[in-house]
Design an enzyme around this catalytic site. Sequence first.
Site, PDB file in Angstrom:
ATOM      1  N   GLY A 132     -29.769 -24.263  20.562  1.00 20.50           N
ATOM      2  CA  GLY A 132     -29.324 -24.411  21.945  1.00 20.50           C
ATOM      3  C   GLY A 132     -30.561 -24.315  22.808  1.00 20.50           C
ATOM      4  O   GLY A 132     -31.118 -23.235  22.970  1.00 20.50           O
ATOM      5  N   HIS A 133     -31.025 -25.451  23.299  1.00 16.97           N
ATOM      6  CA  HIS A 133     -32.259 -25.484  24.094  1.00 16.97           C
ATOM      7  C   HIS A 133     -31.897 -25.769  25.544  1.00 16.97           C
ATOM      8  O   HIS A 133     -31.315 -26.807  25.846  1.00 16.97           O
ATOM      9  CB  HIS A 133     -33.221 -26.560  23.561  1.00 16.97           C
ATOM     10  N   ASP A 139     -34.860 -18.948  20.678  1.00 23.88           N
ATOM     11  CA  ASP A 139     -34.518 -18.783  22.092  1.00 23.88           C
ATOM     12  C   ASP A 139     -35.697 -18.326  22.938  1.00 23.88           C
ATOM     13  O   ASP A 139     -35.523 -17.617  23.936  1.00 23.88           O
ATOM     14  CB  ASP A 139     -33.324 -17.810  22.246  1.00 23.88           C
TER      15      ASP A 139
HETATM   16  P1  GDP Z   1     -34.781 -22.197  23.306  1.00 21.97           P
HETATM   17  O1  GDP Z   1     -33.688 -22.193  22.307  1.00 21.97           O
HETATM   18  O2  GDP Z   1     -36.075 -21.719  22.744  1.00 21.97           O
HETATM   19  O3  GDP Z   1     -34.928 -23.521  24.003  1.00 21.97           O
HETATM   20  O4  GDP Z   1     -34.370 -21.137  24.417  1.00 21.97           O
HETATM   21  P2  GDP Z   1     -32.898 -20.952  25.070  1.00 21.97           P
HETATM   22  O5  GDP Z   1     -32.644 -22.075  25.990  1.00 21.97           O
HETATM   23  O6  GDP Z   1     -31.889 -20.671  24.017  1.00 21.97           O
HETATM   24  O7  GDP Z   1     -33.091 -19.574  25.835  1.00 21.97           O
HETATM   25  C1  GDP Z   1     -34.040 -19.416  26.845  1.00 21.97           C
HETATM   26  C2  GDP Z   1     -33.299 -19.029  28.132  1.00 21.97           C
HETATM   27  O8  GDP Z   1     -34.225 -18.514  29.073  1.00 21.97           O
HETATM   28  C3  GDP Z   1     -32.642 -20.206  28.818  1.00 21.97           C
HETATM   29  O9  GDP Z   1     -31.495 -19.746  29.497  1.00 21.97           O
HETATM   30  C4  GDP Z   1     -33.686 -20.658  29.824  1.00 21.97           C
HETATM   31  O10 GDP Z   1     -33.135 -21.341  30.944  1.00 21.97           O
HETATM   32  C5  GDP Z   1     -34.275 -19.340  30.234  1.00 21.97           C
HETATM   33  N1  GDP Z   1     -35.700 -19.343  30.608  1.00 21.97           N
HETATM   34  C6  GDP Z   1     -36.719 -20.065  30.091  1.00 21.97           C
HETATM   35  N2  GDP Z   1     -37.891 -19.678  30.626  1.00 21.97           N
HETATM   36  C7  GDP Z   1     -37.607 -18.689  31.510  1.00 21.97           C
HETATM   37  C8  GDP Z   1     -38.417 -17.840  32.340  1.00 21.97           C
HETATM   38  O11 GDP Z   1     -39.626 -17.907  32.372  1.00 21.97           O
HETATM   39  N3  GDP Z   1     -37.753 -16.904  33.074  1.00 21.97           N
HETATM   40  C9  GDP Z   1     -36.404 -16.770  33.044  1.00 21.97           C
HETATM   41  N4  GDP Z   1     -35.864 -15.807  33.793  1.00 21.97           N
HETATM   42  N5  GDP Z   1     -35.619 -17.541  32.273  1.00 21.97           N
HETATM   43  C10 GDP Z   1     -36.215 -18.472  31.512  1.00 21.97           C
HETATM   44  P1  IMO Z   2     -32.798 -22.148  18.990  1.00 21.56           P
HETATM   45  O1  IMO Z   2     -33.326 -23.491  18.535  1.00 21.56           O
HETATM   46  C1  IMO Z   2     -31.607 -18.131  17.780  1.00 21.56           C
HETATM   47  C2  IMO Z   2     -29.853 -17.761  13.783  1.00 21.56           C
HETATM   48  C3  IMO Z   2     -28.409 -17.328  13.696  1.00 21.56           C
HETATM   49  C4  IMO Z   2     -28.449 -16.561  12.391  1.00 21.56           C
HETATM   50  C5  IMO Z   2     -29.412 -17.396  11.540  1.00 21.56           C
HETATM   51  C6  IMO Z   2     -28.725 -18.369  10.597  1.00 21.56           C
HETATM   52  O2  IMO Z   2     -31.899 -22.249  20.165  1.00 21.56           O
HETATM   53  O3  IMO Z   2     -33.906 -21.185  19.141  1.00 21.56           O
HETATM   54  P2  IMO Z   2     -27.494 -20.693  10.990  1.00 21.56           P
HETATM   55  O4  IMO Z   2     -26.305 -21.057  11.808  1.00 21.56           O
HETATM   56  O5  IMO Z   2     -28.736 -21.428  11.355  1.00 21.56           O
HETATM   57  O6  IMO Z   2     -27.247 -20.750   9.521  1.00 21.56           O
HETATM   58  O7  IMO Z   2     -27.762 -19.127  11.312  1.00 21.56           O
HETATM   59  O8  IMO Z   2     -30.220 -18.097  12.461  1.00 21.56           O
HETATM   60  N1  IMO Z   2     -30.101 -18.940  14.638  1.00 21.56           N
HETATM   61  C7  IMO Z   2     -30.668 -18.890  15.849  1.00 21.56           C
HETATM   62  N2  IMO Z   2     -31.048 -17.836  16.596  1.00 21.56           N
HETATM   63  N3  IMO Z   2     -31.823 -19.391  18.235  1.00 21.56           N
HETATM   64  C8  IMO Z   2     -31.485 -20.451  17.478  1.00 21.56           C
HETATM   65  O9  IMO Z   2     -31.815 -21.711  17.804  1.00 21.56           O
HETATM   66  C9  IMO Z   2     -30.831 -20.229  16.244  1.00 21.56           C
HETATM   67  N4  IMO Z   2     -30.340 -21.035  15.282  1.00 21.56           N
HETATM   68  C10 IMO Z   2     -29.913 -20.242  14.290  1.00 21.56           C
HETATM   69  O10 IMO Z   2     -28.056 -16.511  14.794  1.00 21.56           O
HETATM   70  O11 IMO Z   2     -29.040 -15.297  12.587  1.00 21.56           O
HETATM   71 MG    MG Z   3     -31.776 -21.400  22.021  1.00 19.46          MG
END
Ligand code: GDP
Ligand code: IMO
Ligand code: MG
Length: 441
Positions: free
Chosen positions: A40-41, A13
């Site tokens: 979840g991206h 994340d």
């Molecule tokens: P990922 O799994 O690495 O793609 O990241 P996620 O989407 O799960 O979580 C990142 C969250 O931070 C998302 O809600 C993005 O929209 C948000 N985000 C990304 N970059 C920034 C930033 O520079 N500032 C803020 N406030 N939010 C951001």
């Molecule tokens: P992105 O791509 C954050 C974590 C789960 C748990 C561990 C194992 O959005 O960064 P799983 O369901 O993969 O067997 O769970 O990995 N986990 C993540 N944490 N971001 C993710 O994906 C994750 N995908 C799995 O919370 O601790």
């Molecule tokens: Mg994510």
Amino acid sequence: MPNIVVVGTQWGDEGKGKVVDVITPHVNVVVRYSGGNNAGHTVVVGREKYVLHSIPSGVLHPGCRCVIGCGVVVDPGSLIEEMESLVRRGVTLDSNLFISKNAHVIMPYHPALDRASEAKLGARRIGTTGKGVGPAYADKAARVGIRMADLLDERLFREKLEANMAQKNRLLREIYDAPTFSVGEILNSYLRYAGWLAPYITDTALLLSRWIDSGYSVLFEGAQATMLDLDHGTYPYVTSSSTTAGGAVTGTGVPPTRIHGVLGVAKAYTTRVGGGPFPTELTGPIAEAIRARGNEYGATTGRPRRCGWFDSVVLRYAARINGLDTVALTKLDVLDQCETVRVCTGYRYQNEILTDFPEDETTLAGVEPVYEDISGWMSPTSGVTLEADLPAKARRYLERVEELTGVPLCLVSTGAVRHDTILCEDSPLLRWFPSVRSSLF
Ligand code: GDP
Ligand code: IMO
Ligand code: MG
């Protein structure tokens, strides 16, 4: 044309979706190489927010070819839902999505086993996303998994499914006391999915090789992150795939000699979802403030994310394991209201200071973070697009992050939308994609 890996450096994340979205206009192909719909991206375009689970984040750019590589595990029902939801929102998917024949399939018994095994683990549970990812990879390693290509051969699929079900149903019933599944029902629904997905299923390793031969540029989109890698993460509190840069090779069939660089994505602080060690974890009002400002709730499960300070021990480890050329630092704006921003420089363990990340569970359980305090900038950085417009103290923070990690920054993100992005001076990204400057302004 450069082929670059984008990899998470912490516990996921970090904002990989946003960074991939920013780079996509400069490449021809984006490929996911590991994980499944546990990811979840998030990509925010204007007022529209998209959360991608199995489909590469490049999909929002028309013309970008999106590949789901062989290292990914695919839940066909969830993938079809994701595709339909994107199409409803006007995203084109017909000729630009390619799914590896060799990608393993998440079957209905995988999430059931995932949840049942978590329940049995009690206090030592991993805190998985419950999507069945671990059990699907376990079947792959045990050589009983079902692959996307198998779904296209009804006789073979039935044979493999029947062999699996005899064992899985016994496991569910006798070990976990959980409900069982019927072969007929799974067969019906998965053959329907197969019909739907058939046009997209292909030999993606061959396609990627041909595209690279013809001069296409490929971006490898990592899911999860370094500290969740099956081999290099905080085992057993990890996911079940090779999330690090090495996974980009095995998870796509593109050889390492054809990859030119690795970009790590890091948050300006740290978060983690699920169980397991987290040396710089905070509790109390600062953690709550960061969670609220950063909206730190899981994009896949909605769970509140654990929050803590930036950990340079983790980043140095990620730099070493992935061979990072550069780092994109995200969510700087979330720290705007902190009077003091702390950075972990090392771990105290018994009478020693560790500066390298300890890989074993016992040492890791006993470490205490050593912090350096940096004066907070206490003024808004949200939406800033030029380094020169950042408060001096925020620039100092970025310099210190660079010094401690030993890797130059290429981008700093100051908001969720595409354009809330600073291209750093002498950004290594310019070496790979010279036109990135014009696309950001
Ligand atoms: P990922 O799994 O690495 O793609 O990241 P996620 O989407 O799960 O979580 C990142 C969250 O931070 C998302 O809600 C993005 O929209 C948000 N985000 C990304 N970059 C920034 C930033 O520079 N500032 C803020 N406030 N939010 C951001
Ligand atoms: P992105 O791509 C954050 C974590 C789960 C748990 C561990 C194992 O959005 O960064 P799983 O369901 O993969 O067997 O769970 O990995 N986990 C993540 N944490 N971001 C993710 O994906 C994750 N995908 C799995 O919370 O601790
Ligand atoms: Mg994510």
